[in-house]
Design a protein around this motif. Structure first.
Motif, PDB file in Angstrom:
ATOM      1  N   MET A   1       0.869  -1.188   0.000  1.00 38.79           N
ATOM      2  CA  MET A   1       0.000   0.000   0.000  1.00 38.79           C
ATOM      3  C   MET A   1       0.903   1.236   0.000  1.00 38.79           C
ATOM      4  O   MET A   1       1.798   1.347   0.839  1.00 38.79           O
ATOM      5  CB  MET A   1      -0.887  -0.002   1.253  1.00 38.79           C
ATOM      6  N   TYR A   2       0.672   2.121  -0.966  1.00 39.27           N
ATOM      7  CA  TYR A   2       1.560   3.269  -1.152  1.00 39.27           C
ATOM      8  C   TYR A   2       0.927   4.562  -0.637  1.00 39.27           C
ATOM      9  O   TYR A   2      -0.282   4.774  -0.791  1.00 39.27           O
ATOM     10  CB  TYR A   2       1.859   3.460  -2.639  1.00 39.27           C
ATOM     11  N   ALA A   3       1.786   5.409  -0.077  1.00 39.02           N
ATOM     12  CA  ALA A   3       1.336   6.751   0.330  1.00 39.02           C
ATOM     13  C   ALA A   3       2.362   7.766  -0.163  1.00 39.02           C
ATOM     14  O   ALA A   3       3.569   7.486  -0.154  1.00 39.02           O
ATOM     15  CB  ALA A   3       1.238   6.840   1.853  1.00 39.02           C
ATOM     16  N   THR A   4       1.884   8.908  -0.607  1.00 40.66           N
ATOM     17  CA  THR A   4       2.805  10.016  -0.912  1.00 40.66           C
ATOM     18  C   THR A   4       2.345  11.250  -0.150  1.00 40.66           C
ATOM     19  O   THR A   4       1.135  11.481  -0.010  1.00 40.66           O
ATOM     20  CB  THR A   4       2.842  10.350  -2.427  1.00 40.66           C
ATOM     21  N   ASP A   5       3.337  12.036   0.290  1.00 41.29           N
ATOM     22  CA  ASP A   5       3.001  13.245   1.056  1.00 41.29           C
ATOM     23  C   ASP A   5       2.168  14.195   0.184  1.00 41.29           C
ATOM     24  O   ASP A   5       1.263  14.867   0.666  1.00 41.29           O
ATOM     25  CB  ASP A   5       4.270  14.006   1.496  1.00 41.29           C
ATOM     26  N   ASP A   6       2.507  14.236  -1.140  1.00 44.06           N
ATOM     27  CA  ASP A   6       1.842  15.205  -2.025  1.00 44.06           C
ATOM     28  C   ASP A   6       0.661  14.600  -2.799  1.00 44.06           C
ATOM     29  O   ASP A   6       0.072  15.266  -3.643  1.00 44.06           O
ATOM     30  CB  ASP A   6       2.857  15.820  -2.993  1.00 44.06           C
ATOM     31  N   GLY A   7       0.367  13.333  -2.573  1.00 40.78           N
ATOM     32  CA  GLY A   7      -0.783  12.702  -3.247  1.00 40.78           C
ATOM     33  C   GLY A   7      -0.514  12.326  -4.688  1.00 40.78           C
ATOM     34  O   GLY A   7      -1.427  11.983  -5.432  1.00 40.78           O
ATOM     35  N   SER A   8       0.765  12.344  -5.126  1.00 35.69           N
ATOM     36  CA  SER A   8       1.047  12.051  -6.537  1.00 35.69           C
ATOM     37  C   SER A   8       0.953  10.563  -6.872  1.00 35.69           C
ATOM     38  O   SER A   8       0.939  10.190  -8.047  1.00 35.69           O
ATOM     39  CB  SER A   8       2.429  12.606  -6.934  1.00 35.69           C
ATOM     40  N   PHE A   9       0.895   9.698  -5.860  1.00 36.89           N
ATOM     41  CA  PHE A   9       0.688   8.260  -6.098  1.00 36.89           C
ATOM     42  C   PHE A   9       0.128   7.633  -4.817  1.00 36.89           C
ATOM     43  O   PHE A   9       0.554   7.984  -3.723  1.00 36.89           O
ATOM     44  CB  PHE A   9       2.026   7.591  -6.479  1.00 36.89           C
ATOM     45  N   GLY A  10      -0.797   6.716  -4.982  1.00 37.10           N
ATOM     46  CA  GLY A  10      -1.374   6.028  -3.821  1.00 37.10           C
ATOM     47  C   GLY A  10      -2.179   6.988  -2.947  1.00 37.10           C
ATOM     48  O   GLY A  10      -2.683   8.013  -3.409  1.00 37.10           O
ATOM     49  N   THR A  11      -2.246   6.663  -1.664  1.00 38.36           N
ATOM     50  CA  THR A  11      -3.002   7.499  -0.717  1.00 38.36           C
ATOM     51  C   THR A  11      -2.245   8.795  -0.438  1.00 38.36           C
ATOM     52  O   THR A  11      -1.029   8.779  -0.267  1.00 38.36           O
ATOM     53  CB  THR A  11      -3.154   6.718   0.620  1.00 38.36           C
ATOM     54  N   LYS A  12      -2.958   9.905  -0.368  1.00 40.76           N
ATOM     55  CA  LYS A  12      -2.300  11.172  -0.008  1.00 40.76           C
ATOM     56  C   LYS A  12      -2.115  11.191   1.515  1.00 40.76           C
ATOM     57  O   LYS A  12      -3.081  10.988   2.260  1.00 40.76           O
ATOM     58  CB  LYS A  12      -3.152  12.364  -0.444  1.00 40.76           C
ATOM     59  N   GLY A  13      -0.892  11.366   1.940  1.00 44.24           N
ATOM     60  CA  GLY A  13      -0.621  11.420   3.380  1.00 44.24           C
ATOM     61  C   GLY A  13       0.613  10.617   3.733  1.00 44.24           C
ATOM     62  O   GLY A  13       1.390  10.233   2.856  1.00 44.24           O
ATOM     63  N   PHE A  14       0.803  10.399   5.014  1.00 41.81           N
ATOM     64  CA  PHE A  14       1.945   9.643   5.500  1.00 41.81           C
ATOM     65  C   PHE A  14       1.605   8.148   5.582  1.00 41.81           C
ATOM     66  O   PHE A  14       0.434   7.765   5.486  1.00 41.81           O
ATOM     67  CB  PHE A  14       2.328  10.121   6.901  1.00 41.81           C
ATOM     68  N   VAL A  15       2.614   7.347   5.843  1.00 41.48           N
ATOM     69  CA  VAL A  15       2.388   5.902   6.047  1.00 41.48           C
ATOM     70  C   VAL A  15       1.372   5.652   7.164  1.00 41.48           C
ATOM     71  O   VAL A  15       0.593   4.698   7.109  1.00 41.48           O
ATOM     72  CB  VAL A  15       3.716   5.170   6.388  1.00 41.48           C
ATOM     73  N   THR A  16       1.361   6.555   8.144  1.00 38.39           N
ATOM     74  CA  THR A  16       0.457   6.382   9.286  1.00 38.39           C
ATOM     75  C   THR A  16      -1.012   6.575   8.880  1.00 38.39           C
ATOM     76  O   THR A  16      -1.906   6.058   9.541  1.00 38.39           O
ATOM     77  CB  THR A  16       0.848   7.361  10.411  1.00 38.39           C
ATOM     78  N   THR A  17      -1.242   7.325   7.793  1.00 37.66           N
ATOM     79  CA  THR A  17      -2.619   7.509   7.303  1.00 37.66           C
ATOM     80  C   THR A  17      -3.175   6.144   6.910  1.00 37.66           C
ATOM     81  O   THR A  17      -4.316   5.797   7.235  1.00 37.66           O
ATOM     82  CB  THR A  17      -2.621   8.447   6.051  1.00 37.66           C
ATOM     83  N   ILE A  18      -2.348   5.340   6.217  1.00 34.31           N
ATOM     84  CA  ILE A  18      -2.800   4.001   5.788  1.00 34.31           C
ATOM     85  C   ILE A  18      -2.824   3.050   6.981  1.00 34.31           C
ATOM     86  O   ILE A  18      -3.758   2.274   7.153  1.00 34.31           O
ATOM     87  CB  ILE A  18      -1.854   3.438   4.692  1.00 34.31           C
ATOM     88  N   LEU A  19      -1.784   3.133   7.809  1.00 31.17           N
ATOM     89  CA  LEU A  19      -1.701   2.195   8.940  1.00 31.17           C
ATOM     90  C   LEU A  19      -2.917   2.339   9.858  1.00 31.17           C
ATOM     91  O   LEU A  19      -3.489   1.349  10.304  1.00 31.17           O
ATOM     92  CB  LEU A  19      -0.387   2.412   9.709  1.00 31.17           C
ATOM     93  N   GLU A  20      -3.306   3.567  10.122  1.00 30.07           N
ATOM     94  CA  GLU A  20      -4.420   3.784  11.054  1.00 30.07           C
ATOM     95  C   GLU A  20      -5.707   3.127  10.534  1.00 30.07           C
ATOM     96  O   GLU A  20      -6.450   2.508  11.303  1.00 30.07           O
ATOM     97  CB  GLU A  20      -4.646   5.281  11.306  1.00 30.07           C
ATOM     98  N   LYS A  21      -5.920   3.212   9.204  1.00 29.21           N
ATOM     99  CA  LYS A  21      -7.147   2.621   8.620  1.00 29.21           C
ATOM    100  C   LYS A  21      -7.122   1.097   8.703  1.00 29.21           C
ATOM    101  O   LYS A  21      -8.166   0.460   8.686  1.00 29.21           O
ATOM    102  CB  LYS A  21      -7.249   3.012   7.148  1.00 29.21           C
ATOM    103  N   ASN A  22      -5.915   0.516   8.733  1.00 31.26           N
ATOM    104  CA  ASN A  22      -5.798  -0.948   8.655  1.00 31.26           C
ATOM    105  C   ASN A  22      -5.294  -1.590   9.942  1.00 31.26           C
ATOM    106  O   ASN A  22      -5.033  -2.786   9.972  1.00 31.26           O
ATOM    107  CB  ASN A  22      -4.824  -1.307   7.524  1.00 31.26           C
ATOM    108  N   ILE A  23      -5.156  -0.805  10.988  1.00 26.60           N
ATOM    109  CA  ILE A  23      -4.453  -1.264  12.187  1.00 26.60           C
ATOM    110  C   ILE A  23      -5.052  -2.548  12.788  1.00 26.60           C
ATOM    111  O   ILE A  23      -4.325  -3.395  13.304  1.00 26.60           O
ATOM    112  CB  ILE A  23      -4.378  -0.121  13.247  1.00 26.60           C
TER     113      ILE A  23
END
Ligand code: NAD
Ligand code: FES
Length: 281
Positions: free
Chosen positions: A157-179
């Motif tokens: 699962m990919y995250a980018t700070d600027d939203g240019s690929f995957g989820t916009k945000g930090f790794v923690t944005t994805i981790l929190e949703k899937n914790i």
């Protein structure tokens, strides 16, 4: 001297280095690191192992040009003065896979910290584990080794700070949703990222391992440069780590220690740019 097979740029700031050094990789476990020196008078650079090829005797490392010594390393094309390793302890799950059978494991890699994630996920896949990976970068063109990672992970699962690929945000944005999908998290990347991951996983009581990469000199427990505070006690990342229970690490002190030599590093970097004639190849 150690023969450099290649030392190539893989994005604007990141290099991949392949070195002929069979003795270093012979008994290496994923999660261990090596220390390289470009020349006799160079600084010692600790780099967590990215990959090994036992048949060819090759060690692969990935590094970013962040200061004078990595800038100097990026210019080495033929030989390195020294390569020491494997150093430190292997990843706790890869060292004792039977203890983690049935556990739902997630690796979190930030920036170039994804490099040491790859061999661990590959090792665990070979042992029958299905491991998820969350990979964050500032922007899309800074992602590296995506194909290799996707070939060994259950899901990336990919995250980018600027939203240019995957989820916009930090790794923690994805981790929190899937914790709730995980029993154990391994986080490798910037100290501030590992701190944020631990703040989150503490709330949900999910065991978290982090890989500390403080300043190192000898890499053998003699100099004290790599001191970290873990569970209120001093530990040396090079011999007691580099991995620790993230919920016991004093990240505020680790962040402070990282900046101790910031002014000297800037002076050294300016001198090195002058000596080598520029930052880019
Ligand atoms: P970076 O600053 O570009 O950050 C990469 C990603 O980490 C970000 O995109 C984001 O998803 C996450 N992140 C950053 N700050 C965060 C925060 N406050 N909260 C939550 N997530 C956050 O990373 P970089 O410039 O590529 O640096 C990589 C770092 O990894 C370096 O500091 C390097 O020393 C470290 N590293 C560690 C190891 C190790 O074994 N411990 C190995 C290689 C690299
Ligand atoms: Fe010297 Fe760890 S690098 S004690």
């Amino acid at each position: 001297m150690y023969k450099v097979i290649y030392n190539k740029k893989i994005n604007d700031i990141t290099y991949e280095l392949a070195i002929d050094c069979p003795h270093v990789i012979e008994n290496a476990i994923p999660g261990q690191f090596a220390i390289v020196m470009s020349y006799e008078d160079s600084e010692r650079i600790p780099l967590t192992i990215y990959d090994i090829d036992k048949e060819k005797g090759l060690l692969y490392l990935i590094y970013q040009v962040v200061g004078a010594s990595t800038l100097e390393l990026s210019k080495v094309k033929k030989e390195l003065f020294s390569v020491s390793g494997p150093l430190g302890n292997g990843n706790i799950i890869c060292s004792n896979p039977n203890d983690y059978k049935g556990k739902r494991i997630c690796y979190v890699g930030g920036g170039v910290g994804i490099a040491p994630v790859y061999p661990q996920v590959k090792f665990l896949k070979d042992k029958g584990f299905k491991v998820d990976v969350i990979y964050g970068a500032r922007t899309a063109n800074l992602f590296i080794i995506r194909d290799k990672l996707e070939s060994v992970a259950n899901k990336v699962m990919y995250a980018t700070d600027d939203g240019s690929f995957g989820t916009k945000g930090f790794v923690t944005t994805i981790l929190e949703k899937n914790i709730n999908n995980y029993d154990i998290v391994v986080a490798i990347g910037p100290v501030i990222m590992m701190k944020s991951v631990c703040d989150l996983t503490k709330k949900y009581n999910v065991k978290t391992i982090v890989s500390m990469n403080p300043l190192m000199i000898d890499g053998s427990g003699m100099c004290g440069a790599c001191r970290c505070e873990v569970d209120g006690k001093p530990k040396f990342a090079c011999i007691h780590g580099p991995e620790f229970d993230g919920h016991k690490v004093n990240f505020d002190s680790a962040l402070k220690r990282m900046n101790i030599y910031r002014d000297e590093e800037k002076i050294k970097m300016d001198e090195m740019i002058k000596k080598l004639g520029g930052k880019n190849d």
